[in-house]
Design an enzyme around this catalytic site. Structure first.
Site, PDB file in Angstrom:
ATOM      1  N   ASP A  19       0.797  -1.366   0.112  1.00  0.00           N
ATOM      2  CA  ASP A  19       0.078   0.157  -0.125  1.00  0.00           C
ATOM      3  C   ASP A  19       0.672   1.399   0.274  1.00  0.00           C
ATOM      4  O   ASP A  19       1.421   1.282   0.926  1.00  0.00           O
ATOM      5  CB  ASP A  19      -1.360  -0.105   0.990  1.00  0.00           C
ATOM      6  CG  ASP A  19      -1.545   1.259   1.380  1.00  0.00           C
ATOM      7  OD1 ASP A  19      -1.828   1.909   0.253  1.00  0.00           O
ATOM      8  OD2 ASP A  19      -2.034   1.578   2.656  1.00  0.00           O
ATOM      9  N   ASN A  21      -0.740   4.630  -0.567  1.00  0.00           N
ATOM     10  CA  ASN A  21      -1.449   5.249  -0.702  1.00  0.00           C
ATOM     11  C   ASN A  21      -2.106   5.993   1.019  1.00  0.00           C
ATOM     12  O   ASN A  21      -2.517   5.955   1.448  1.00  0.00           O
ATOM     13  CB  ASN A  21      -2.228   6.221  -1.260  1.00  0.00           C
ATOM     14  CG  ASN A  21      -3.556   5.184  -1.234  1.00  0.00           C
ATOM     15  OD1 ASN A  21      -3.386   3.804  -1.371  1.00  0.00           O
ATOM     16  ND2 ASN A  21      -4.546   5.789  -2.094  1.00  0.00           N
ATOM     17  N   ASP A  23      -4.098   3.354   2.215  1.00  0.00           N
ATOM     18  CA  ASP A  23      -5.164   3.180   2.799  1.00  0.00           C
ATOM     19  C   ASP A  23      -5.884   1.946   3.444  1.00  0.00           C
ATOM     20  O   ASP A  23      -6.576   1.545   3.414  1.00  0.00           O
ATOM     21  CB  ASP A  23      -6.498   3.998   1.861  1.00  0.00           C
ATOM     22  CG  ASP A  23      -6.231   2.709   0.469  1.00  0.00           C
ATOM     23  OD1 ASP A  23      -5.495   1.939   0.579  1.00  0.00           O
ATOM     24  OD2 ASP A  23      -7.166   2.969  -0.535  1.00  0.00           O
ATOM     25  N   ASP A  27      -1.668  -1.447  -4.071  1.00  0.00           N
ATOM     26  CA  ASP A  27      -2.410  -0.469  -5.131  1.00  0.00           C
ATOM     27  C   ASP A  27      -0.563  -1.575  -5.932  1.00  0.00           C
ATOM     28  O   ASP A  27       0.185  -1.143  -5.691  1.00  0.00           O
ATOM     29  CB  ASP A  27      -2.514   1.169  -3.991  1.00  0.00           C
ATOM     30  CG  ASP A  27      -1.290   1.516  -3.616  1.00  0.00           C
ATOM     31  OD1 ASP A  27      -0.102   1.103  -4.364  1.00  0.00           O
ATOM     32  OD2 ASP A  27      -1.795   2.053  -2.361  1.00  0.00           O
ATOM     33  N   ASP A  96      -4.886 -10.638 -16.147  1.00  0.00           N
ATOM     34  CA  ASP A  96      -5.644 -11.804 -15.413  1.00  0.00           C
ATOM     35  C   ASP A  96      -6.655 -11.366 -16.875  1.00  0.00           C
ATOM     36  O   ASP A  96      -7.499 -10.216 -16.829  1.00  0.00           O
ATOM     37  CB  ASP A  96      -5.976 -11.616 -13.996  1.00  0.00           C
ATOM     38  CG  ASP A  96      -6.175 -12.474 -13.719  1.00  0.00           C
ATOM     39  OD1 ASP A  96      -7.066 -13.905 -13.989  1.00  0.00           O
ATOM     40  OD2 ASP A  96      -5.474 -12.954 -12.476  1.00  0.00           O
ATOM     41  N   ASP A 196      -8.311 -16.793 -16.634  1.00  0.00           N
ATOM     42  CA  ASP A 196      -9.582 -17.349 -16.028  1.00  0.00           C
ATOM     43  C   ASP A 196     -10.207 -18.034 -16.361  1.00  0.00           C
ATOM     44  O   ASP A 196     -11.190 -18.191 -17.059  1.00  0.00           O
ATOM     45  CB  ASP A 196      -9.882 -15.918 -15.092  1.00  0.00           C
ATOM     46  CG  ASP A 196     -10.765 -16.381 -14.200  1.00  0.00           C
ATOM     47  OD1 ASP A 196      -9.890 -16.637 -12.402  1.00  0.00           O
ATOM     48  OD2 ASP A 196     -11.730 -16.343 -13.737  1.00  0.00           O
ATOM     49  N   GLU A 252      -5.854 -20.699 -17.168  1.00  0.00           N
ATOM     50  CA  GLU A 252      -5.988 -21.507 -15.644  1.00  0.00           C
ATOM     51  C   GLU A 252      -7.196 -22.988 -16.265  1.00  0.00           C
ATOM     52  O   GLU A 252      -8.198 -23.304 -16.764  1.00  0.00           O
ATOM     53  CB  GLU A 252      -6.405 -21.088 -14.752  1.00  0.00           C
ATOM     54  CG  GLU A 252      -7.293 -21.545 -13.565  1.00  0.00           C
ATOM     55  CD  GLU A 252      -8.030 -20.779 -12.275  1.00  0.00           C
ATOM     56  OE1 GLU A 252      -8.319 -21.469 -11.268  1.00  0.00           O
ATOM     57  OE2 GLU A 252      -9.292 -20.259 -13.269  1.00  0.00           O
ATOM     58  N   HIS A 329      -3.099 -17.386  -5.574  1.00  0.00           N
ATOM     59  CA  HIS A 329      -4.057 -16.412  -4.524  1.00  0.00           C
ATOM     60  C   HIS A 329      -5.806 -16.985  -4.172  1.00  0.00           C
ATOM     61  O   HIS A 329      -6.388 -17.053  -3.800  1.00  0.00           O
ATOM     62  CB  HIS A 329      -4.576 -15.330  -5.506  1.00  0.00           C
ATOM     63  CG  HIS A 329      -5.163 -15.152  -6.943  1.00  0.00           C
ATOM     64  ND1 HIS A 329      -4.868 -15.744  -7.363  1.00  0.00           N
ATOM     65  CD2 HIS A 329      -6.398 -15.545  -6.781  1.00  0.00           C
ATOM     66  CE1 HIS A 329      -5.597 -16.669  -7.929  1.00  0.00           C
ATOM     67  NE2 HIS A 329      -7.122 -16.115  -7.945  1.00  0.00           N
ATOM     68  N   ASP A 330      -6.147 -18.194  -4.607  1.00  0.00           N
ATOM     69  CA  ASP A 330      -6.983 -19.539  -4.629  1.00  0.00           C
ATOM     70  C   ASP A 330      -5.891 -20.675  -3.968  1.00  0.00           C
ATOM     71  O   ASP A 330      -7.148 -21.867  -3.169  1.00  0.00           O
ATOM     72  CB  ASP A 330      -7.503 -19.968  -5.444  1.00  0.00           C
ATOM     73  CG  ASP A 330      -7.893 -19.328  -6.640  1.00  0.00           C
ATOM     74  OD1 ASP A 330      -8.301 -17.897  -5.867  1.00  0.00           O
ATOM     75  OD2 ASP A 330      -7.431 -19.400  -8.286  1.00  0.00           O
TER      76      ASP A 330
HETATM   77  C1  GLC Z   1     -10.580 -18.193 -10.605  1.00  0.00           C
HETATM   78  C2  GLC Z   1      -9.457 -17.242  -9.630  1.00  0.00           C
HETATM   79  C3  GLC Z   1     -10.428 -17.483  -8.708  1.00  0.00           C
HETATM   80  C4  GLC Z   1     -11.688 -16.603  -9.253  1.00  0.00           C
HETATM   81  C5  GLC Z   1     -12.235 -17.479 -10.286  1.00  0.00           C
HETATM   82  C6  GLC Z   1     -14.009 -16.798 -10.306  1.00  0.00           C
HETATM   83  O1  GLC Z   1     -10.233 -19.350 -10.036  1.00  0.00           O
HETATM   84  O2  GLC Z   1      -8.057 -17.739  -9.400  1.00  0.00           O
HETATM   85  O3  GLC Z   1      -9.204 -16.256  -7.511  1.00  0.00           O
HETATM   86  O4  GLC Z   1     -13.085 -16.557  -7.883  1.00  0.00           O
HETATM   87  O5  GLC Z   1     -12.024 -17.907 -11.387  1.00  0.00           O
HETATM   88  O6  GLC Z   1     -13.207 -15.815 -11.885  1.00  0.00           O
HETATM   89 CA    CA Z   2      -3.562   1.904  -1.105  1.00  0.00          CA
END
Ligand code: GLC
Ligand code: CA
Length: 558
Positions: A19, A21, A23, A27, A96, A196, A252, A329-330
């Site tokens: 971050d 700024n 908040d 970012d 993405d 995705d 993916e 991230h999943d």
């Molecule tokens: C993919 C993304 C995930 C998202 C899902 C729906 O699996 O990696 O984070 O929630 O698609 O877009």
């Molecule tokens: Ca920020």
């Protein structure tokens, strides 16, 4: 082979990266600020999780506007700066591309709602209910119904959150729309896309009821997963864009099978350069999906090895390119998921990194793994992830789990584990921000952080730096043949990587116990190890917990 294959990709989930700024939300400024740091990891690309305008029901994967930047992340001007600053450092930006669905606040969707004759209705799957119920019995991949009611007797297909409406790829205007979005970003200078859930863009014709016995993920294969038209639609879009641009692409592949994979990522004529498969990520999930807890904690290194063997051995003879990853991230943090996030955190982080970066294919890494960040135990009121929140209910109602067990399952598997802020230093709020972050900070930041590892030669961070530079210096690791050795060993994973220039042997103890093994050909000189120098190779070997060693067996100077 495309030069892009020999790259290292670093994934940023911007909300929790840095971050600038103040908040409490990461970012674009934060990404720009850390480019020099990222370059020390020898990366070639940054894959940015979505930064487009979004209602944040699924943190960026529910897109309201593909042509602008989410204000909390910054401005288009900053984005352009990011592209040019990254380029100066030979780093390409991968966007993405969320093309299976838009948010229900996207212009197309709003226009579809305006009137029953709107041409935009055919951009989505609007259907009348059947006997007072949903149009069919499909289920959402986040749990619950795959349909969202929009009026008394009308529903729209939402295979993820109710705010994410599936696009109808049958409609050429949808394909055209996606093509234009891609061209827009390529014109701005992005290097490529991560697509995705790209394998579920085609839905079974007529949207028939699924077999009621196929629960959870089981239903996907017959109704949404890599159906024949998914390939045709995607081909049309990428062909159109490739007329004008060259770009990096990774897809993916939710529940991707090997047969489907071979149709996406042929080396000689790729639809997409490479795909992510889910078999390692779901190793401890039952057939019903990520929250099918019946196998939780019950997986073995042998199971793990057989998945790796299947993808590495078979696929190299079949004109297929691999994308390799352990975290994103999943998924939970891989040190917690596969390694040991307590006693052997440092050792296991290094061992698993050595594994991921020495497989045939293109390695991906996820923010924070380079310092061995761990899962964070979050209480129910701290959960942010829509999947976790929905599945907590589903586990109790459909799977009849008592609440306290359901909570444990979620704590183990929630995507929030990977989404706590990157721990930059031991200062207040981990140097992520000067105010309290949008999601809980893992309290272990005082011990685990970039600053404390930066100058420690034995840190995980410095191991990643050495390892990534090693990968760059040894193309055999990217392209060479992968041949397993010690395949029956229950704790060791080991393989030879070989090309016309050199032959390397990688041996890694993936367990928390010392192990013994014997080598048939005990030659080799270590060139990279996870710890202190080990004993010389001979026919009887002992490896410490999570010890990993790469040795050179042969080198042809030419
Ligand atoms: C993919 C993304 C995930 C998202 C899902 C729906 O699996 O990696 O984070 O929630 O698609 O877009
Ligand atoms: Ca920020």
């Amino acid at each position: 082979m495309k030069k892009e294959f020999a790259s290292i990709v670093y994934q940023i989930w911007p909300r929790s990266f840095k971050d600038t700024n103040q908040d409490g939300i990461g970012d674009l400024g934060g990404v720009i600020e850390k480019l020099d740091y990222l370059k020390t990891l020898n990366i070639d690309y940054i894959w940015l999780s979505p930064i487009y305008v979004s209602g944040n029901y699924d943190y960026g994967y529910d897109i309201d506007d593909y042509y602008d930047i989410q204000p909390e992340y910054g401005t288009m001007e900053q984005f352009d700066t990011l592209i040019s600053e990254a380029k100066k450092r030979d780093i390409g930006i991968i966007m993405d591309m969320v093309a299976n669905h838009t948010s229900t606040s996207h212009e197309w969707f709003l226009k579809a709602l305006e009137s029953p004759d709107s041409p935009y209705r055919d951009y989505y799957f609007f259907r009348k209910g059947k006997n007072g119920k949903e149009p069919n019995n499909w289920i959402s991949l986040f749990g619950g119904s795959g349909w969202t009611k929009i009026s008394d007797d009308e529903y729209v297909m939402t295979m993820w959150a109710p705010q994410q409406a599936d696009l109808n790829w049958e409609n050429p205007n949808v394909r055209q729309g996606i093509t234009e979005i891609m061209k827009f970003w390529l014109r701005r200078g992005v290097a490529g896309f991560r697509f995705d859930v790209i394998n579920i863009i085609s839905k079974k014709e007529g949207l028939p009821d699924k077999n009621p016995h196929k629960k959870g993920y089981q239903f996907a294969d017959d109704y949404i997963n890599s159906l024949p038209k998914a390939f045709d639609y995607l081909q049309e879009v990428v062909d159109e864009v490739r007329k004008e641009f060259d770009f990096f692409s990774v897809g993916e592949g939710m529940l991707l099978t090997q047969d489907a994979a071979l149709r996406y990522s042929r080396i000689n004529d790729p639809l997409l350069d490479m795909m992510f498969h889910f078999e390692l990520a779901l190793i401890d999930c039952g057939p019903l999906g990520k929250y099918d807890f019946r196998k939780l904690y019950r997986w073995t290194i042998k199971d793990f090895k057989s998945i790796v063997r299947k993808w590495q051995t078979d696929m190299q003879d079949r004109d297929y390119w691999m994308a390799n990853y352990l975290s994103n991230h999943d998924q939970p943090r891989h040190v917690s998921h596969y390694g040991d996030d307590k006693k052997y955190r440092v050792e296991s982080a290094k061992a698993w990194a050595m594994f991921n970066f020495t497989l045939r294919g293109t390695p991906f890494m996820y923010q924070g793994e380079e310092i061995g960040m761990t899962d964070c135990k979050l209480e129910i009121n701290e959960w942010k992830d829509i999947e976790a929140i929905t599945d907590y209910k589903v586990l109790q109602t459909m799977m009849k789990l008592p609440a306290f067990i359901a909570k444990k399952v979620i704590q183990k598997k929630t995507r929030d584990n990977a989404r706590t802020p990157v721990q930059w230093s031991g200062a207040t709020y981990a140097g992520f921000s000067s105010v309290s972050p949008w999601i809980k900070l893992n309290p272990n930041f005082t011990e685990i952080n970039v600053e404390s590892q930066a100058n420690d030669p034995d840190s995980i961070l410095n191991f990643y730096r050495k390892l990534t530079s090693f990968v760059k210096d040894h193309p055999v690791l990217t392209f060479g043949r992968w041949t397993e050795i010690l395949s029956d060993h229950p704790h060791i994973i080991a393989y030879i990587r070989e090309d016309e220039h050199e032959k390397l042997r990688i041996i890694i103890n993936l367990s928390d116990k010392p192990v013994t093994f014997s080598l048939e050909e005990p030659e080799g000189t270590d060139i990279l190890t996870t710890g202190k120098e080990g004993a010389p190779y001979n026919s009887k070997m002992v490896f410490a917990p999570y010890e990993g060693r790469i040795s050179e067996i042969k080198r042809n100077e030419s």
